[in-house]
Design a protein around this motif. Sequence first.
Motif, short mmCIF file in Angstrom:
data_model
loop_
_atom_site.label_atom_id
_atom_site.label_comp_id
_atom_site.label_asym_id
_atom_site.label_seq_id
_atom_site.Cartn_x
_atom_site.Cartn_y
_atom_site.Cartn_z
N ASP A 1 33.55 38.62 37.27
CA ASP A 1 33.25 40.05 37.24
C ASP A 1 32.85 40.50 35.84
O ASP A 1 31.92 41.29 35.67
CB ASP A 1 34.48 40.85 37.70
CG ASP A 1 34.93 40.47 39.10
OD1 ASP A 1 34.05 40.21 39.93
OD2 ASP A 1 36.14 40.43 39.34
N GLU B 1 39.58 30.89 45.56
CA GLU B 1 40.99 30.54 45.72
C GLU B 1 41.57 31.10 47.01
O GLU B 1 42.33 30.41 47.72
CB GLU B 1 41.78 31.07 44.52
CG GLU B 1 41.53 30.30 43.24
CD GLU B 1 42.20 30.93 42.04
OE1 GLU B 1 42.84 30.18 41.25
OE2 GLU B 1 42.10 32.15 41.87
N THR C 1 45.60 34.39 30.81
CA THR C 1 45.05 35.66 31.23
C THR C 1 46.14 36.47 31.92
O THR C 1 47.21 35.97 32.23
CB THR C 1 43.88 35.45 32.21
OG1 THR C 1 44.40 34.81 33.40
CG2 THR C 1 42.82 34.58 31.60
N THR D 1 44.69 40.79 45.37
CA THR D 1 43.44 40.08 45.61
C THR D 1 42.55 40.87 46.56
O THR D 1 41.33 41.01 46.34
CB THR D 1 43.73 38.69 46.20
OG1 THR D 1 44.52 37.94 45.26
CG2 THR D 1 42.44 37.94 46.48
N HIS E 1 38.18 39.58 37.23
CA HIS E 1 38.11 38.13 37.04
C HIS E 1 36.97 37.78 36.07
O HIS E 1 36.07 38.61 35.82
CB HIS E 1 37.90 37.44 38.39
CG HIS E 1 39.06 37.62 39.32
ND1 HIS E 1 40.25 36.95 39.16
CD2 HIS E 1 39.21 38.40 40.43
CE1 HIS E 1 41.09 37.28 40.12
NE2 HIS E 1 40.48 38.17 40.90
N ASP F 1 42.04 43.87 39.71
CA ASP F 1 42.10 42.84 38.66
C ASP F 1 40.69 42.34 38.41
O ASP F 1 39.97 41.98 39.35
CB ASP F 1 43.02 41.69 39.11
CG ASP F 1 43.38 40.77 37.98
OD1 ASP F 1 43.20 41.18 36.81
OD2 ASP F 1 43.85 39.65 38.24
N ALA G 1 45.94 37.66 34.86
CA ALA G 1 45.53 37.68 36.26
C ALA G 1 46.74 37.88 37.16
O ALA G 1 47.78 37.28 36.96
CB ALA G 1 44.81 36.39 36.61
N SER H 1 41.07 43.89 44.72
CA SER H 1 40.09 43.50 43.71
C SER H 1 38.78 43.04 44.33
O SER H 1 37.70 43.41 43.87
CB SER H 1 40.68 42.38 42.83
OG SER H 1 41.84 42.83 42.16
N SER I 1 45.94 38.13 40.63
CA SER I 1 45.33 37.91 41.95
C SER I 1 44.49 36.63 41.89
O SER I 1 44.34 36.01 40.85
CB SER I 1 44.45 39.11 42.34
OG SER I 1 43.40 39.28 41.39
N TRP I 2 43.94 36.27 43.04
CA TRP I 2 43.09 35.09 43.15
C TRP I 2 41.61 35.50 43.19
O TRP I 2 41.27 36.64 43.50
CB TRP I 2 43.41 34.34 44.44
CG TRP I 2 44.60 33.42 44.32
CD1 TRP I 2 45.11 32.88 43.20
CD2 TRP I 2 45.42 32.96 45.40
NE1 TRP I 2 46.19 32.09 43.49
CE2 TRP I 2 46.40 32.12 44.82
CE3 TRP I 2 45.43 33.15 46.78
CZ2 TRP I 2 47.38 31.48 45.60
CZ3 TRP I 2 46.38 32.53 47.54
CH2 TRP I 2 47.35 31.70 46.96
N THR I 3 40.79 34.52 42.88
CA THR I 3 39.35 34.70 43.06
C THR I 3 39.00 34.47 44.52
O THR I 3 39.84 34.05 45.32
CB THR I 3 38.58 33.72 42.18
OG1 THR I 3 38.89 32.38 42.60
CG2 THR I 3 38.94 33.88 40.71
#
Length: 471
Positions: A448, A270, A261, A411, A445, A443, A263, A414, A265-267
């Motif tokens: 989302d 994370e 992906t 992060t 995820h 970003d 990505a 987002s 950033s982190w979720t």
Amino acid sequence: MPGTSPPARRRRRAEPIDKHVAKNGTVTYRFQVDIGTKPDGTRNRQQSTYRTLAEARREYRRITTEVARGTYAALTEITVEEACDQWLADRRRIRRNSLERCRQDLKPVRRRLGNKKLAQLTKKDGDALVEWMLSEGRRSPRQPRPDSMASQVAALIALHPDGISTAELTAQFGRKVHHSLASLVQAGRVSRPRRAVYVLTPPPVTAAAPGGVKPVTVRSTLSTFAMMVQSYVDQGVLPRNVIALVDRPADVITDHDEDETNAKSWTMSEVEAFRAAIAGERLAACWLMSCYGMRRSEVLGARWRRLDGTALRVRRGRVVIGTETEENLPKSRRSRRDLPPPPDLAAALRALKTRQKAECLARGESWSDDRLIAVHEDGSPVRPEWYSGEFQRIRARAGLRRIPLKGLRNTSVSLMLASAIPVHIVAAWHGHDPAMSLSIYSDAHPADLQAAGAALFGADGERRARQVGKL
């Protein structure tokens, strides 16, 4: 003689433009124009060459008109190397770190085209520069200059097979040793078997030849190079910007990339795992400031006197410039902002201030609120490259996906947007334009995207799905 006609008179050309065909078949058009007199009183004639007849005619008329008016500026005779020096010296309205970035971008240009006359640059030269950078433009990091600090640091580490501490290296070379250590570790010449201890890494049996740089590096160099050439076009000492015609290389997408992906950033889970990992860190407050979206320069430039009970005032930033750091104004006018620290950040800042006061007392120094927040136990400022490196070490110990330090800022943006916080408030918190929040820092995820798909038709979509299942 009676009965014979006089010879036809040769018509004079309106514009003295000659067509020239090279051995390889390339057609160009040339003309010469008197642009004044030389110091010795002789005519100063300038020859110009163009790819098309229309372009040659246009430039001939422009040059002759400007010569007649006395406003013509002759083509420059300086080399690309001299042009780079002059352009960098004249850039007085940009920040030092931006100027250093331009200087770094132009290094490959100097190495490849430095001795060439600026007025003789062609698109072919720009294309050759791109191919060279992509194939062999990287200098081998394993072979620094013998007189460089990195070589001296490596030589001292080699004398301690069991390892040498950072404190001993700092006592020998000063705080600048951290920059050399970071470059040596990145080059694979030095390793870090345990915290604050370095050992020399055995060299490989065969050293790999320098390879090419990434396309993003080439694009950055071409952009800066084109800016430099365009400045001379604007001054009227170059006819056109040939570097602007060079195609920018695209990123190479491999089969492995197709499964990855984009990505940056982190979720939420994370970043919560990272917050748990920094709970016992001495600079936990600094890592929390990064988690809340502050730039690295803002974290490292924050001072205690700018923190009161209601807000942390962002007014300065510390950035790395070569082997030095500089404290200056924030990145933009929007970056000047007052952030009310959330409860967990406020508590972490109070704990860090109490600890730093105790450390200051142990060293026999008086406390001042003008001190930086991000300092080591000995009171020395945290260098930007150390801060980024320490983030990666904490992330690796926590077993989290690798993202750059600025990924914490992505992060924060987002997650705020995913929490339905209005974009103008998100932008105000992070100190940038609302359009930047949406186009660069945000970003999406998987969770989302799943929520977006489920919300598209809502209950009506679920009812239709049940009806289809009955058929």
